[in-house]
Design a protein around this motif. Structure first.
Motif, PDB file in Angstrom:
ATOM      1  N   VAL A  11       0.817  -1.220   0.000  1.00 46.38           N
ATOM      2  CA  VAL A  11       0.000   0.000   0.000  1.00 46.38           C
ATOM      3  C   VAL A  11       0.852   1.273   0.000  1.00 46.38           C
ATOM      4  O   VAL A  11       0.584   2.179  -0.807  1.00 46.38           O
ATOM      5  N   PRO A  12       1.882   1.411   0.848  1.00 46.50           N
ATOM      6  CA  PRO A  12       2.670   2.660   0.792  1.00 46.50           C
ATOM      7  C   PRO A  12       3.312   2.897  -0.579  1.00 46.50           C
ATOM      8  O   PRO A  12       3.337   4.030  -1.066  1.00 46.50           O
ATOM      9  N   LYS A  13       3.795   1.842  -1.217  1.00 47.28           N
ATOM     10  CA  LYS A  13       4.415   1.986  -2.538  1.00 47.28           C
ATOM     11  C   LYS A  13       3.361   2.347  -3.583  1.00 47.28           C
ATOM     12  O   LYS A  13       3.592   3.201  -4.447  1.00 47.28           O
ATOM     13  N   ILE A  14       2.204   1.680  -3.510  1.00 50.95           N
ATOM     14  CA  ILE A  14       1.117   1.990  -4.439  1.00 50.95           C
ATOM     15  C   ILE A  14       0.681   3.440  -4.262  1.00 50.95           C
ATOM     16  O   ILE A  14       0.507   4.175  -5.246  1.00 50.95           O
ATOM     17  N   MET A  15       0.525   3.873  -3.020  1.00 45.28           N
ATOM     18  CA  MET A  15       0.086   5.248  -2.758  1.00 45.28           C
ATOM     19  C   MET A  15       1.110   6.263  -3.259  1.00 45.28           C
ATOM     20  O   MET A  15       0.740   7.341  -3.736  1.00 45.28           O
ATOM     21  N   ASN A  16       2.381   5.947  -3.189  1.00 48.60           N
ATOM     22  CA  ASN A  16       3.417   6.833  -3.716  1.00 48.60           C
ATOM     23  C   ASN A  16       3.239   7.010  -5.221  1.00 48.60           C
ATOM     24  O   ASN A  16       3.299   8.131  -5.745  1.00 48.60           O
ATOM     25  N   ASN A  35      -9.257  15.287  -5.388  1.00 46.38           N
ATOM     26  CA  ASN A  35     -10.160  15.189  -4.230  1.00 46.38           C
ATOM     27  C   ASN A  35      -9.959  13.901  -3.425  1.00 46.38           C
ATOM     28  O   ASN A  35     -10.924  13.200  -3.103  1.00 46.38           O
ATOM     29  N   ASN A  36      -8.692  13.561  -3.172  1.00 43.20           N
ATOM     30  CA  ASN A  36      -8.355  12.414  -2.318  1.00 43.20           C
ATOM     31  C   ASN A  36      -8.852  11.084  -2.883  1.00 43.20           C
ATOM     32  O   ASN A  36      -9.296  10.203  -2.156  1.00 43.20           O
ATOM     33  N   TYR A  37      -8.800  10.931  -4.201  1.00 43.96           N
ATOM     34  CA  TYR A  37      -9.165   9.678  -4.837  1.00 43.96           C
ATOM     35  C   TYR A  37      -8.121   9.346  -5.893  1.00 43.96           C
ATOM     36  O   TYR A  37      -7.720  10.240  -6.645  1.00 43.96           O
ATOM     37  N   PRO A  38      -7.698   8.090  -5.975  1.00 42.05           N
ATOM     38  CA  PRO A  38      -7.961   7.025  -5.008  1.00 42.05           C
ATOM     39  C   PRO A  38      -7.122   7.222  -3.752  1.00 42.05           C
ATOM     40  O   PRO A  38      -6.016   7.725  -3.813  1.00 42.05           O
ATOM     41  N   ASN A  39      -7.671   6.784  -2.639  1.00 46.74           N
ATOM     42  CA  ASN A  39      -6.985   6.903  -1.361  1.00 46.74           C
ATOM     43  C   ASN A  39      -6.667   5.505  -0.819  1.00 46.74           C
ATOM     44  O   ASN A  39      -6.961   4.497  -1.468  1.00 46.74           O
ATOM     45  N   GLU A  40      -6.067   5.446   0.377  1.00 44.12           N
ATOM     46  CA  GLU A  40      -5.681   4.149   0.942  1.00 44.12           C
ATOM     47  C   GLU A  40      -6.876   3.227   1.138  1.00 44.12           C
ATOM     48  O   GLU A  40      -6.757   2.018   0.951  1.00 44.12           O
ATOM     49  N   GLU A  41      -8.010   3.799   1.501  1.00 44.74           N
ATOM     50  CA  GLU A  41      -9.214   2.984   1.692  1.00 44.74           C
ATOM     51  C   GLU A  41      -9.605   2.284   0.386  1.00 44.74           C
ATOM     52  O   GLU A  41      -9.931   1.096   0.376  1.00 44.74           O
ATOM     53  N   VAL A  42      -9.558   3.013  -0.719  1.00 44.99           N
ATOM     54  CA  VAL A  42      -9.878   2.444  -2.032  1.00 44.99           C
ATOM     55  C   VAL A  42      -8.867   1.353  -2.390  1.00 44.99           C
ATOM     56  O   VAL A  42      -9.254   0.256  -2.825  1.00 44.99           O
ATOM     57  N   ILE A  43      -7.588   1.641  -2.202  1.00 40.18           N
ATOM     58  CA  ILE A  43      -6.531   0.673  -2.533  1.00 40.18           C
ATOM     59  C   ILE A  43      -6.675  -0.580  -1.673  1.00 40.18           C
ATOM     60  O   ILE A  43      -6.583  -1.708  -2.179  1.00 40.18           O
ATOM     61  N   ASN A  44      -6.920  -0.401  -0.380  1.00 36.87           N
ATOM     62  CA  ASN A  44      -7.115  -1.560   0.499  1.00 36.87           C
ATOM     63  C   ASN A  44      -8.332  -2.376   0.072  1.00 36.87           C
ATOM     64  O   ASN A  44      -8.298  -3.613   0.112  1.00 36.87           O
TER      65      ASN A  44
END
Length: 167
Positions: A11-16, A35-44
């Motif tokens: 997740v941290p690498k994907i979010m980067n 607007n905060n998309y996609p965010n960690e919740e979406v990725i998880n």
């Protein structure tokens, strides 16, 4: 290059990589992935659904995507055109490549990998939507044999151009 399903550790690498893409879109004036998309919740959620994949080069996450075989409700209605087929299909969402690895054809490899996953599942169609101003994605799709099919609207009302490839 290696593909594998994403794990929570990714997740941290994907979010980067996602943040790099968000910055690119913002710099280009494209109102996609803002607007905060996609965010960690979406990725998880993608990971929990078993739909999130990463591409590795030398054991480093260099790209990410979602490949889903679930029906996309927003694809049920298409405007100013029509889908090429009405059968089973895969959907590609959230293709993103680390800035350091752009220009190496990794997005093409993601599409080819998706085609391989489709063949494994006896599915012969891939559908994709993207922002109407995301010209690089539209060019990528066209170069990989996708055809423009029409307009779809996301649940939040966002307008997207829709493409499909049958093989």
């Amino acid at each position: 290059m290696e593909f594998r399903k994403s794990t929570k550790n990714d997740v941290p690498k994907i979010m980067n990589i996602v943040k790099q893409a968000q910055n690119y879109f913002k710099e280009q004036g494209i109102d996609q992935w803002q607007n905060n998309y996609p965010n960690e919740e979406v990725i998880n959620g993608d990971i929990e659904n078993g739909d999130s994949y990463v591409m590795l080069k030398d054991d480093k996450v260099v790209a990410t995507t979602v490949i889903s075989f679930d029906k996309e409700e927003t694809y049920d209605k298409i405007y100013d055109g029509k889908w090429l087929s009405n059968g089973d299909y895969a959907v590609i969402h959230r293709i993103a490549v680390d800035n350091t690895y752009k220009g190496l054809g990794l997005s093409h490899k993601i599409i080819k990998y998706t085609e391989d996953k489709c063949r494994e599942n006896n599915v012969h169609s891939i559908k994709v939507d993207t922002h109407e101003e995301n010209i690089p994605m539209q060019k990528l799709l066209t170069k990989n044999g996708f055809e423009y099919c029409g307009i779809i609207y996301l649940e939040d009302g966002g307008k997207r151009v829709a493409f499909e490839k049958n093989f």
